[in-house]
Design a protein around this motif. Structure first.
Motif, PDB file in Angstrom:
ATOM      1  N   ALA A 175       2.241  -5.555   3.893  1.00 18.28           N
ATOM      2  CA  ALA A 175       2.101  -4.432   5.014  1.00 18.28           C
ATOM      3  C   ALA A 175       2.726  -3.357   4.546  1.00 18.28           C
ATOM      4  CB  ALA A 175       3.053  -5.124   5.936  1.00 18.28           C
ATOM      5  N   TRP A 176       3.833  -3.412   3.493  1.00 18.32           N
ATOM      6  CA  TRP A 176       4.402  -2.002   2.879  1.00 18.32           C
ATOM      7  C   TRP A 176       3.127  -1.556   2.000  1.00 18.32           C
ATOM      8  CZ3 TRP A 176       4.856  -1.054  -2.393  1.00 18.32           C
ATOM      9  CH2 TRP A 176       5.416   0.295  -2.808  1.00 18.32           C
ATOM     10  N   ALA A 177       2.222  -2.218   1.215  1.00 22.20           N
ATOM     11  CA  ALA A 177       1.241  -1.689   0.389  1.00 22.20           C
ATOM     12  C   ALA A 177       0.250  -0.887   1.185  1.00 22.20           C
ATOM     13  CB  ALA A 177       0.536  -2.732  -0.494  1.00 22.20           C
ATOM     14  N   ILE A 178      -0.121  -1.581   2.451  1.00 24.86           N
ATOM     15  CA  ILE A 178      -0.933  -0.973   3.389  1.00 24.86           C
ATOM     16  C   ILE A 178      -0.503   0.552   3.813  1.00 24.86           C
ATOM     17  CG2 ILE A 178      -2.026  -0.922   5.473  1.00 24.86           C
ATOM     18  CD1 ILE A 178      -2.253  -4.291   5.024  1.00 24.86           C
ATOM     19  N   TRP A 179       0.814   0.434   4.342  1.00 23.53           N
ATOM     20  CA  TRP A 179       1.487   1.577   4.534  1.00 23.53           C
ATOM     21  C   TRP A 179       1.702   2.652   3.789  1.00 23.53           C
ATOM     22  CZ3 TRP A 179       5.744   4.197   2.732  1.00 23.53           C
ATOM     23  CH2 TRP A 179       6.232   5.117   3.502  1.00 23.53           C
TER      24      TRP A 179
END
Length: 166
Positions: free
Chosen positions: A43-47
């Protein structure tokens, strides 16, 4: 990278649910580790990758996040240029090996900062190579190692060859 992160995120949500229902004495610990690895990090990588753009200008490279300028690398302020080769990200990249250039500069507070520009972060790395060629010719100390000098020369030569053909 974003596609891979989304796939891992979906698998992570499914595995998290399966871990919770399976129970066991270490359910909470397993759930926390799985959730961090398979849900929070993707989720952090997507953000992090969403809304981040790298713009190559004739005199600088600008990093923007959601339209706001967050970092600038002026070619005249660079202290090191490191050409390299990145491995393919599978179907997301058309070639097995992709050109990359890492720019190392200093902030106004004199801290070293780096930016890796790859075929996955810009539409084409060729404008960056074109802009850096005269800078490197003026300041050969930007390429202190033989391997970097040879690779940069090969990139520029390949660029000139493909432009003559096209």
């Amino acid at each position: 990278m974003r596609t891979l992160a989304i796939v891992v995120l979906v698998v992570g949500v499914l595995l998290t649910a399966a871990t919770w229902t399976a129970g066991g004495e270490h359910r909470v610990l397993s759930l926390a580790a799985l959730g961090l690895l398979m849900v929070v990090l993707p989720a952090w990588a997507i953000w992090f990758t969403t809304g981040r753009t790298i713009e190559v200008h004739p005199d600088r490279v600008v990093v923007r996040r959601r339209g706001r300028e967050v970092r600038t690398f002026a070619y005249d302020d660079l202290v090191d240029v490191r050409p390299g080769i990145d491995g393919s990200a599978g179907a997301a990249t058309p070639e097995v090996w992709n050109k990359s250039v890492t720019l190392i500069g200093r902030t106004t507070a004199r801290k070293r900062r780096g930016l890796k520009v790859t075929a996955q972060t810009v539409e084409s790395i060729d404008p960056l190579l074109l802009a850096l060629a005269p800078v490197v010719a003026r300041k050969p100390e930007l390429l202190p190692h033989d391997v970097h000098r040879e690779l940069f020369a090969a990139y520029v030569h390949e660029l000139g060859t493909s432009r003559r053909r096209g």
